[in-house]
Scaffold this motif. Sequence first.
Motif: not given
Length: 540
Positions: A272-282, A347-348, A352-358
């Motif tokens: 299971v994956i997620n992205s929790i954003g970037h604090s410095a980018d607010n 995140y996208a 797509s890098e994960l998909q590339l690696r199957g």
Amino acid sequence: MSESPTKARQKRRKFQAIRGTRDLLPNETALWNRVEQTAHAVFNVFGFGEIRLPIFEPNELFARAVGDDTDIVGKEMYRIADFLELVRNLFVGKTRYPSSDAEASLATEIKMLLQILVNEAHRALATQELDTSGENPSRIKELSDLLRYADEKWPAFSPVVDDPEWQEFVSKAGKAAEGIAIESLSLRPEATASVCRAYIEHNLQQLPQPVKLYYMGPMFRRERPQKGRYRQFYQIGAEVLGGSDAPAIDAEVIQMLMAFFNKINLAGTTLVINSIGHSADNCRRTYVETLRAALQAVKSKLGPDSQRRIDTNPLRVLDSKLESEQSIIETLPRISDHLCDDCRANYAAVKSELQLRGVIYKENWRLVRGLDYYMRTTFEITAQGLGSQNAVCGGGRYDGLVELLGGPPTKGIGFAIGEDRLILSLQEGGQAAGASADAPVAGRSAPLVYIAWMGERAYATAVRAATDLRNAGFGVELPPVAQKFVKALGQADKLGAKYALILGDNEVAEGSWTLKTLADGTQTKLPEPALIEHLRKSAG
Ligand code: AMP
């Protein structure tokens, strides 16, 4: 005189492993070794090198890296009770209010504690448990001098607490004691903090980046033991430090993890994956505020833990396993709708890098890590057969951590696998078979050859044969005392030996030995020099 009942009871006491710790016996360690060897092999082909770390470190390292307000540090850390620290704190406490108690006993206590403190401090200086480069030596010398002064000045105790000289002594000693710099230590609850500490300490940023490290070993947390949850448990983890934060790195780390699980035949895994954003980018900061506001609106429906976390760490509410909170959490704002453009693109790209690696994954917006320096990619892997404790691995990106520990700005991503749970899942799923095939009897590996010897002359030959066979890499069991052949053959069978090498006085005299195959009872007579070659051939 007869033994006291207490002594007798103490003698009868049966020791057991502490709750939450356990012994792994040879019929299990075979599987543990297979798992660890597979990790070495898989991680090596991905260019990771092994790091071995100390098992205890300063509290401060974990407090900073894992966070003071986390359960791991706040509640579960095994602090090493330090006698010097305890005595020092007691002593300083007593010196704070020297005239609040007019009893001579207070003065006695103060002097006694000072005596213990001085002794213990000298011992700790001598072993360099205390830092000797700073002011510790001079503070401790001051305390020794003060103790000597007090011993001479007030040899016996009458109430002295009103004596201004006594008060001055107490205040000076209290200050000197307070100034001793004592480092409190803890057993490590996790290892990422230590890896980052080592990266800084050994200037690993000067090596070609990124530096790819992995570790394995025991971790310690004061938890309530249950299936899959121990107080001493084992983790296998890896970290990529320095260099770029390209999405391909995140994907490759996850790919390595899945390759490892695949190689050990762990069935029923879900990534299971997620992205929790970037604090410095607010984007995370804005999201956390939005989440907090939404939580405030439903506060009365939440349990006490989640209510508290609205203020301290709203993201952690999303971790909640409380049944009654699940439907409420589903209505909360989601980070995926609040990512900034950079984080969304990142995140996208990871996906797509994960998909590339199957690599097959699921997404779960609730998968968060509560600490500020965690950012962007987070991931978790669950496996079958583990009940409620079904996470076998957790990981994520933590670009700010090395800097937080006093190092240069450094990108970082890593994971930790719970080895106990991994093994449990393999055992429950039946994939553990084969690993312990060479260990049918707890306590030993099955020998290839059992040497059934009888007679003094045969014994010397048996010892030589055992040495030669073992040097050639064959497992040999050599009984330490002579046995009748029938008994020896029975024992060989019980241990799961494939052959019995029969050495009696006749065989020794003839220089021709009998090798008996236990499964079918066939016997071969062999001249001594041909034995090893014969075993090699039959082992295939
Ligand atoms: P954490 O360091 O908390 O992210 O945990 C990483 C992994 O270590 C988890 O997914 C579990 O598999 C394992 N783990 C954590 N705590 C324990 C424990 N007390 N006993 C056994 N395994 C644990």
